[in-house]
Design a protein around this motif. Structure first.
Motif, PDB file in Angstrom:
ATOM      1  N   ALA A   9       0.831  -1.206   0.000  1.00 23.16           N
ATOM      2  CA  ALA A   9       0.000   0.000   0.000  1.00 23.16           C
ATOM      3  C   ALA A   9       0.866   1.257   0.000  1.00 23.16           C
ATOM      4  N   ARG A  10       1.951   1.244   0.765  1.00 18.56           N
ATOM      5  CA  ARG A  10       2.860   2.402   0.779  1.00 18.56           C
ATOM      6  C   ARG A  10       3.467   2.622  -0.601  1.00 18.56           C
ATOM      7  N   ARG A  13       0.831   4.193  -2.843  1.00 19.68           N
ATOM      8  CA  ARG A  13       0.606   5.609  -2.519  1.00 19.68           C
ATOM      9  C   ARG A  13       1.746   6.461  -3.042  1.00 19.68           C
ATOM     10  N   ARG A  14       2.975   6.010  -2.844  1.00 17.72           N
ATOM     11  CA  ARG A  14       4.132   6.782  -3.316  1.00 17.72           C
ATOM     12  C   ARG A  14       4.114   6.929  -4.840  1.00 17.72           C
ATOM     13  N   ARG A  16       1.522   7.035  -6.663  1.00 17.82           N
ATOM     14  CA  ARG A  16       0.355   7.821  -7.058  1.00 17.82           C
ATOM     15  C   ARG A  16      -0.413   7.160  -8.201  1.00 17.82           C
ATOM     16  N   ASN A  25      -8.756   2.950  -2.543  1.00 15.89           N
ATOM     17  CA  ASN A  25      -7.657   3.273  -1.634  1.00 15.89           C
ATOM     18  C   ASN A  25      -6.534   2.255  -1.780  1.00 15.89           C
ATOM     19  N   ALA A  26      -5.354   2.647  -1.315  1.00 11.67           N
ATOM     20  CA  ALA A  26      -4.157   1.839  -1.518  1.00 11.67           C
ATOM     21  C   ALA A  26      -4.204   0.519  -0.754  1.00 11.67           C
ATOM     22  N   TRP A  27      -4.756   0.527   0.457  1.00 11.78           N
ATOM     23  CA  TRP A  27      -4.788  -0.714   1.245  1.00 11.78           C
ATOM     24  C   TRP A  27      -5.619  -1.795   0.543  1.00 11.78           C
TER      25      TRP A  27
END
Length: 287
Positions: A9-10, A13-14, A16, A25-27
């Protein structure tokens, strides 16, 4: 597992990446990719506490890397998505199901029609077949025609019709809108047609480039398909029948172009919009 998903997920997000083809959402996106890579079910909450071996970890990381580098929607990487509580096969031959119309189907289009009298439904631009199949499940006494101009899309829809064992009640027809249907009439016509205008199409995130342009692009203003639907639906609706169409961000253009029509614009508990409803009688209104 939980740590692996959070790390994924991180990364998402990084990078984008764009969410909106099944997750927001990323999770959730990372979880879908990791569980698919490890061939684990979404329904078992205990999997999040499972230890992951080095080989499985590498396989999951590689899938997330592909998601980031190629900007392929996660659903195309997993080959599966959900619509109206039902599982569907998807691949780049079809648009990824994400229509708020699912909520209407789950409510059986009440209160705008009496579900008990619905016997015939038409899905225009069926793609993966998700709307047609969900309607067949919601109305077990109805027959559903599902049309699409794309032979590739109909191949995917056929996979899903077989998966849900609905071959006797869902008929797949290759047709440019209503052209192959003859005089058929329906209690409900529902459609998530192409509605993206030329300027909006050019500005979409790269994930959309993996979807078939035929299912997105609808001329300069995004009205090419909805115009045909509005002009011809009255000829294919039974008395007191319903037309339900998603036009997304093209809502304002539709309002301006068809001022004479008394659209009912619907709201949804789970989000989304740009869906209108008209009765058969309202479609006969002339400007």
């Amino acid at each position: 597992m939980r740590a692996l998903i959070e790390r994924g997920a991180r990364r998402l997000r990084r990078a984008r990446v764009f969410f909106g083809h099944g997750t927001d959402n990323a999770w959730d996106e990372a979880a879908a990719l990791v569980l698919h890579a490890l061939r684990l079910p979404h329904s078992d909450a205990t999997v999040y506490n499972r230890r992951v071996g080095a080989r499985d970890e590498q396989r999951a990381e590689e899938l997330i890397t592909r998601r980031i580098r190629e900007r392929v929607p996660a659903v195309y990487l997993t080959g599966q998505t959900w619509f109206a509580g039902l599982s569907f096969h998807v691949d780049p031959r079809v648009l990824i199901p994400r229509s708020p119309i699912a909520e209407l189907i789950e409510r059986r289009f009440a209160p705008w029609i009496d579900p008990r009298r619905v016997r015939r439904i038409l899905d225009v631009g069926t793609g993966s077949g998700c709307i047609a199949i969900a309607c067949a499940k919601a109305f077990p006494r109805a027959r559903v025609d599902a049309v699409d101009i794309s032979a590739d899309a109909l191949e995917v829809a056929a996979i899903n019709v077989r998966r849900h064992r609905l071959g006797r009640r869902v008929r797949l027809v290759r047709s440019d809108h209503f052209s192959a249907l003859g005089p058929e009439r329906y209690d409900i016509i529902v459609s998530n047609p192409p509605y993206v205008g030329k300027r909006e199409l050019a500005g979409l995130p790269p994930e959309y480039r993996h979807e078939p342009a035929l299912a997105l692009a609808a001329g300069g203003a995004g009205l090419d398909s909805v115009r045909i639907i509005l002009e011809e639906s009255a000829d294919h609706l039974l008395p007191k029948g319903l037309l339900v169409v998603e036009v997304g961000n093209t809502e304002r253009s539709v309002r301006r172009a068809f001022k004479q029509l008394p659209f009912l614009w619907l709201e949804f508990e789970r989000g989304g919009g740009g869906v209108f409803l008209l009765s058969a009688e309202q479609l006969l209104v002339k400007g």
